[in-house]
Motif scaffolding. Structure first.
Motif, short mmCIF file in Angstrom:
data_model
loop_
_atom_site.label_atom_id
_atom_site.label_comp_id
_atom_site.label_asym_id
_atom_site.label_seq_id
_atom_site.Cartn_x
_atom_site.Cartn_y
_atom_site.Cartn_z
N SER A 21 0.62 -0.97 -0.07
CA SER A 21 -0.13 -0.08 -0.20
C SER A 21 1.00 0.73 0.37
CB SER A 21 -0.95 0.10 1.22
OG SER A 21 -1.68 -1.05 1.16
N THR A 77 -4.24 6.47 -2.55
CA THR A 77 -3.52 5.52 -2.45
C THR A 77 -3.75 4.29 -3.21
OG1 THR A 77 -4.19 5.67 0.24
CG2 THR A 77 -3.71 3.66 -0.52
N TYR A 79 -2.61 0.24 -3.94
CA TYR A 79 -2.37 -0.23 -4.04
C TYR A 79 -1.33 -1.64 -5.19
CZ TYR A 79 -5.72 0.89 -1.18
OH TYR A 79 -6.82 1.12 -0.51
#
Length: 115
Positions: A21, A77, A79
């Motif tokens: 992440s 964010t 991932y």
């Protein structure tokens, strides 16, 4: 000031999985690319996967079918789900944000694939 904070690296056996992440904070422009690069000892940094805020993803041939990049734009964010890991995936993985003709980098997280 833009900061990228990565998490999720570690040691895993061949065939295993890890999820990385990377959260970006600061002044984040809505149109940008986020992605992952990696650098193995003695090798150049290489693209693993990248994803624009809208549009298609881009993967290195070496990870296609095994890794999946995704992002949450509301959280800034990105991932990286890594499945069927191989010893040759061992490297330091760096989060990248490309925005307004400027690259921003995370500090890197070590991924080691070994039995």
């Amino acid at each position: 000031q833009v900061q990228l904070v990565e998490s999720g690296g570690g040691l895993v056996q061949p065939g295993g999985s890890l999820r990385l992440s990377c959260a970006a904070s600061g002044s984040i422009f809505s149109i940008n690319y986020m992605g992952w690069y990696r650098q193995a000892p003695g090798k150049q940094r290489e693209l693993v996967a990248a994803m624009p805020s809208r549009g298609f993803t881009n993967y290195s041939d070496s990870v296609k079918g095994r890794f999946t990049i995704s992002r949450d734009n509301a959280k800034n964010t990105v991932y990286l789900q890594m499945n069927r890991l191989k010893p040759e995936d061992t490297a330091v993985y760096y989060c990248n944000l490309y925005m307004r003709n400027h690259d921003y980098w995370g500090q890197g997280t070590q991924v080691t694939v070994s039995s």
